[in-house]
Scaffold this active site. Structure first.
Site, PDB file in Angstrom:
ATOM      1  N   LYS A 110       0.860  -1.173   0.000  1.00 33.80           N
ATOM      2  CA  LYS A 110       0.000   0.000   0.000  1.00 33.80           C
ATOM      3  C   LYS A 110       0.904   1.233   0.000  1.00 33.80           C
ATOM      4  O   LYS A 110       1.988   1.205   0.588  1.00 33.80           O
ATOM      5  CB  LYS A 110      -0.856  -0.005   1.284  1.00 33.80           C
ATOM      6  CG  LYS A 110      -1.722   1.229   1.471  1.00 33.80           C
ATOM      7  CD  LYS A 110      -2.897   1.231   0.532  1.00 33.80           C
ATOM      8  CE  LYS A 110      -3.489   2.622   0.378  1.00 33.80           C
ATOM      9  NZ  LYS A 110      -4.503   2.675  -0.695  1.00 33.80           N
ATOM     10  N   CYS A 132      -1.828   8.826  -7.637  1.00 35.10           N
ATOM     11  CA  CYS A 132      -3.136   8.618  -7.022  1.00 35.10           C
ATOM     12  C   CYS A 132      -4.018   9.824  -7.359  1.00 35.10           C
ATOM     13  O   CYS A 132      -3.631  10.967  -7.114  1.00 35.10           O
ATOM     14  CB  CYS A 132      -3.003   8.481  -5.507  1.00 35.10           C
ATOM     15  SG  CYS A 132      -4.604   8.313  -4.703  1.00 35.10           S
ATOM     16  N   LYS A 170       5.509   5.491 -10.692  1.00 39.97           N
ATOM     17  CA  LYS A 170       4.177   5.055 -11.137  1.00 39.97           C
ATOM     18  C   LYS A 170       3.401   6.250 -11.668  1.00 39.97           C
ATOM     19  O   LYS A 170       3.215   7.252 -10.979  1.00 39.97           O
ATOM     20  CB  LYS A 170       3.414   4.387  -9.997  1.00 39.97           C
ATOM     21  CG  LYS A 170       2.073   3.830 -10.470  1.00 39.97           C
ATOM     22  CD  LYS A 170       1.460   2.923  -9.450  1.00 39.97           C
ATOM     23  CE  LYS A 170       0.097   2.441  -9.885  1.00 39.97           C
ATOM     24  NZ  LYS A 170      -0.562   1.651  -8.847  1.00 39.97           N
TER      25      LYS A 170
HETATM   26  C1  LIG Z   1      -8.781  -0.127  -3.573  1.00 35.64           C
HETATM   27  C2  LIG Z   1      -7.608   0.357  -4.365  1.00 35.64           C
HETATM   28  C3  LIG Z   1      -6.562   1.010  -3.697  1.00 35.64           C
HETATM   29  C4  LIG Z   1      -5.459   1.468  -4.411  1.00 35.64           C
HETATM   30  N1  LIG Z   1      -4.445   2.073  -3.738  1.00 35.64           N
HETATM   31  C5  LIG Z   1      -3.338   2.474  -4.411  1.00 35.64           C
HETATM   32  C6  LIG Z   1      -2.226   3.039  -3.723  1.00 35.64           C
HETATM   33  O1  LIG Z   1      -2.216   3.162  -2.494  1.00 35.64           O
HETATM   34  N2  LIG Z   1      -1.146   3.414  -4.456  1.00 35.64           N
HETATM   35  C7  LIG Z   1      -1.077   3.261  -5.825  1.00 35.64           C
HETATM   36  O2  LIG Z   1      -0.075   3.597  -6.415  1.00 35.64           O
HETATM   37  N3  LIG Z   1      -2.113   2.718  -6.493  1.00 35.64           N
HETATM   38  C8  LIG Z   1      -3.235   2.323  -5.834  1.00 35.64           C
HETATM   39  N4  LIG Z   1      -4.275   1.751  -6.522  1.00 35.64           N
HETATM   40  C9  LIG Z   1      -4.174   1.604  -7.980  1.00 35.64           C
HETATM   41  C10 LIG Z   1      -3.707   0.204  -8.378  1.00 35.64           C
HETATM   42  O3  LIG Z   1      -2.414  -0.079  -7.878  1.00 35.64           O
HETATM   43  C11 LIG Z   1      -3.709   0.031  -9.912  1.00 35.64           C
HETATM   44  O4  LIG Z   1      -2.809   0.955 -10.480  1.00 35.64           O
HETATM   45  C12 LIG Z   1      -5.071   0.243 -10.523  1.00 35.64           C
HETATM   46  O5  LIG Z   1      -6.078  -0.278  -9.696  1.00 35.64           O
HETATM   47  C13 LIG Z   1      -5.208  -0.384 -11.903  1.00 35.64           C
HETATM   48  O6  LIG Z   1      -5.003  -1.787 -11.845  1.00 35.64           O
HETATM   49  P1  LIG Z   1      -6.191  -2.866 -11.784  1.00 35.64           P
HETATM   50  O7  LIG Z   1      -7.146  -2.546 -12.888  1.00 35.64           O
HETATM   51  O8  LIG Z   1      -5.536  -4.199 -11.933  1.00 35.64           O
HETATM   52  O9  LIG Z   1      -6.821  -2.695 -10.451  1.00 35.64           O
HETATM   53  C14 LIG Z   1      -5.394   1.283  -5.834  1.00 35.64           C
HETATM   54  C15 LIG Z   1      -6.440   0.639  -6.485  1.00 35.64           C
HETATM   55  C16 LIG Z   1      -7.549   0.175  -5.782  1.00 35.64           C
HETATM   56  C17 LIG Z   1      -8.652  -0.528  -6.526  1.00 35.64           C
END
Ligand SMILES: Cc1cc2nc3c(=O)[nH]c(=O)nc-3n(C[C@H](O)[C@H](O)[C@H](O)COP(=O)(O)O)c2cc1C
Ligand SMILES: Cc1cc2nc3c(=O)[nH]c(=O)nc-3n(C[C@H](O)[C@H](O)[C@H](O)COP(=O)(O)OP(=O)(O)OC[C@H]3O[C@@H](n4cnc5c(N)ncnc54)[C@H](O)[C@@H]3O)c2cc1C
Ligand code: FES
Lengths: 259, 314
Positions: free
Chosen positions: B59, B140, B175
């Site tokens: 996280k 984010c 990122k």
């Molecule tokens: C509940 C949730 C919390 C997330 N928290 C973070 C975070 O703390 N830091 C970050 O860089 N990305 C965060 N993300 C983004 C994910 O790492 C990822 O980049 C994004 O969800 C796209 O990938 P996916 O479609 O496989 O979920 C979060 C995504 C979700 C759904």
């Protein structure tokens, strides 16, 4: 995913169960079809969204039995018939169907999911119910679940002390295979010890901070286990494996906090 | 939902032809857990590795503990989720201390967020105590002063990355946000700052309004979209970055099947991260995608490296 959007429902009925606990009934087919032990996320617009167990169903209606704790539960207590609330779910894994004589052990508002479990006992397996609360007026669903023994912390009704202190007496001479429990974690921990020492099986419903309810955010983790998706009902072996169960919970930031 | 997770590429036994070396680290497969999904505790990271993840990202961690935005934090939409968690985390020191006592079983990237280059340097230094790599959250979309607020100005990105790189011996990843028309410029700035690689994409900015109550659903009003819905956005971002950068790209966004994984690799990703699919599918998604990927490679008689960016050649 589309199912994880709150459905807006009108409160169809409310009932005061105790000075601090209220039941609301909603027309909501998806949760009325849930397994006992599953929960929903209830959303009060402009206040918040919280996890609440399904405490009973009738036809396409579901009930939720809620203790007044803080902001969002207090908003729910203020709702009357016709007021609107959002609901999504049902979520998680519920209790198994009882296959032999069993004990229901409920503490505080933990009796809520057990009430639905009791309602759903269509196989008519003998169930012995034990219910504990802080005081007589806070005991929930005693008549409805035909409780054999109740306890209160202040001694105002039944056994004076914790409900776990009477389990072993109740078990003597009874052919019980399993305990189904929900309530304060120290109570569940004690029930686990008793089950292990007597060779009984156990299923318990657990509580953690739940921000998503669908297995995404990690706020509900015990060790690496997602309580929202792979619980909240967990079996004896799983409980016994946890290092954090009964000792630590996590705050909204993820810091450990002693139970 | 479960049906969308099923592979149509035929899978075989437990063949794994996908172990990979990247950023000076060895991974059993190129499928990592994405930041913020289950990774709020070391136990959550370990669960992902036990379920087959080749690497994990924590996280996002800040200097102080924070409890995140008010609820609702997550709402489902067609083909994905909107979230506005608000970066809840126990603080970098707390997490690093906890992580140092756990053997996660695969390389761990510590994701960090800060307001300026100095904060990133400090966070990097602390997080390096227990991690194998650092991922800078410059993306984010729903937190004030951090995340994409410091991730859309190439000059600032270059300064943040270079400060972080100076503060550690570990590989540093940047990122990136898709909520910009300058993702390649930002990627290049990260590269100039010394990033060992870039990660693309974070969530796509979005919101949901309930038509009955006429209120925004998320407690924070706006949030970030993830899951299958954003996969084409991720493919395009990775494709463009591959044209403009020479450092490795880690692709993320809507990966839940071997096909969605292969597509991002063809666009130019050397490794992938999986987030939302750990909820929409089971945790076994890592193993399932890995098996399908291995089968695809053997059918096509290609190595993983061969596949990277193949869509760019005529
Ligand atoms: C509940 C949730 C919390 C997330 N928290 C973070 C975070 O703390 N830091 C970050 O860089 N990305 C965060 N993300 C983004 C994910 O790492 C990822 O980049 C994004 O969800 C796209 O990938 P996916 O479609 O496989 O979920 C979060 C995504 C979700 C759904
Ligand atoms: C699976 C499950 C089933 C539950 N079933 C019941 C039930 O049947 N009856 C009942 O009375 N209570 C139940 N609870 C507990 C109930 O969710 C909390 O009492 C409630 O969240 C407190 O909210 P509040 O705003 O009134 O309290 P506050 O103390 O004011 O909480 C402040 C804020 O913290 C957050 N918060 C606090 N606890 C939780 C939590 N567990 N998960 C997510 N956010 C939280 C909320 O955002 C809340 O607005 C259950 C909990 C879980 C996990
Ligand atoms: S509440 Fe989000 S993972 Fe369980």
């Amino acid at each position: 995913m589309g199912n994880d959007k709150p459905r807006i429902r009108e409160v169809a009925l409310t009932g005061q169960e105790s000075p601090t606990v209220k039941t609301i009934r909603l027309y909501d087919p998806p949760t009325s079809d849930a397994a006992p032990g599953q929960f929903a996320m209830l959303w009060v617009p402009d206040s918040g969204e919280i996890p609440i167990a399904i405490s009973g169903t009738e036809e396409e209606y579901s009930e939720f039995t809620i203790k007044h704790r803080g902001e969002t539960t207090s908003e729910i207590h203020d709702l009357g018939v016709g007021d609107k609330i959002g609901v999504r779910g049902p979520y998680g894994v519920g209790f198994s169907r009882p296959t032999g004589p069993a004990v229901i052990l409920g503490g505080g508002y933990g009796v809520a999911p057990l009430r639905y479990f009791y309602q759903s006992n269509s196989s008519n397996v003998p169930l012995t119910t034990l219910i504990g609360a802080t005081s007589a007026e806070e005991l929930l669903f005693v008549d409805e679940l035909d409780a054999e023994i109740v306890s209160t912390d202040d001694g105002s009704r039944g056994h004076h002390g914790y409900i776990t202190e009477v389990i072993e007496d109740v078990l003597e001479g009874k052919d019980v295979e399993m305990i189904y429990t929900a309530g304060p974690e120290p109570m569940i921990l004690r029930a686990l010890e008793i089950c292990k020492s007597r060779g009984l099986d156990l299923e318990a419903s657990l509580e953690r901070v739940m921000k998503c309810g669908v297995g995404l955010c990690g706020s509900c983790l015990i060790d690496g286990f997602r309580v929202c998706k792979d619980g909240p009902v967990v079996g004896l072996d799983q409980l016994d494996e946890f290092s954090e169960f009964g000792r630590w919970t996590r705050t909204a930031s993820g810091k450990k906090e002693p139970i | 939902m479960a049906s969308s997770c099923r592979a149509t590429v035929k899978t075989v036994g437990n063949r794994t032809g996908t172990s990979t070396k990247l950023l000076g680290l060895k991974f059993t497969n190129p499928l990592f857990l994405a930041s913020g999904v289950m990774g709020t505790t070391p136990g959550g990271l370990k669960s992902a590795v036990d379920a087959g993840a080749g690497g994990v990202v924590t996280k996002s961690l800040g200097l102080e503990a924070r409890k995140g935005h008010s609820s609702p934090n997550v709402v489902g939409v067609d083909c994905g989720y909107l979230n506005a968690m608000g970066l809840p985390n126990p603080g970098v020191e707390y997490f690093t201390e906890e992580l140092s006592k756990v053997d996660v079983g695969a390389p761990v990237f510590a994701s960090i967020f800060g307001e300026d280059p100095d904060q990133f340097a400090k966070l990097t230094e602390i997080a390096s105590g227990a991690a194998d790599g650092i991922e800078l959250n410059l993306s984010c979309p729903h937190a004030e002063k951090v995340g994409s607020a410091v991730g859309t100005d190439p000059d600032l990105v270059e300064r943040i990355v270079s400060k972080a790189v100076d503060a550690t011996d570990l590989p540093v990843l940047a990122k990136l946000t898709p909520n910009t028309d300058r993702i390649v410029d930002i990627g290049r700035a990260a590269e100039s700052g010394g990033a060992a690689g870039v990660v693309a994409i974070n969530t796509v900015s979005g919101m949901a309004i309930d038509v009955e109550t006429k209120r925004p659903v998320l407690g924070n009003v706006t949030g970030g979209l993830s899951g299958r819905a954003i996969h084409p956005v991720a493919v395009k971002a990775v494709y463009d970055l591959y044209e403009g950068l020479s450092v490795p790209i880690i692709g993320v966004g809507g990966v839940e099947t071997p096909e969605t994984a292969v597509e991002l690799i063809l666009a130019g990703a050397s490794a992938l991260q999986i987030g939302t699919a750990v909820a929409t599918c089971e945790l076994s998604v890592f193993r399932d995608v890995d098996r399908g990927l291995a089968e695809y490679l053997s059918q096509e008689d290609l190595s993983l490296e061969d596949l990277v960016g193949l869509a760019h050649r005529n």
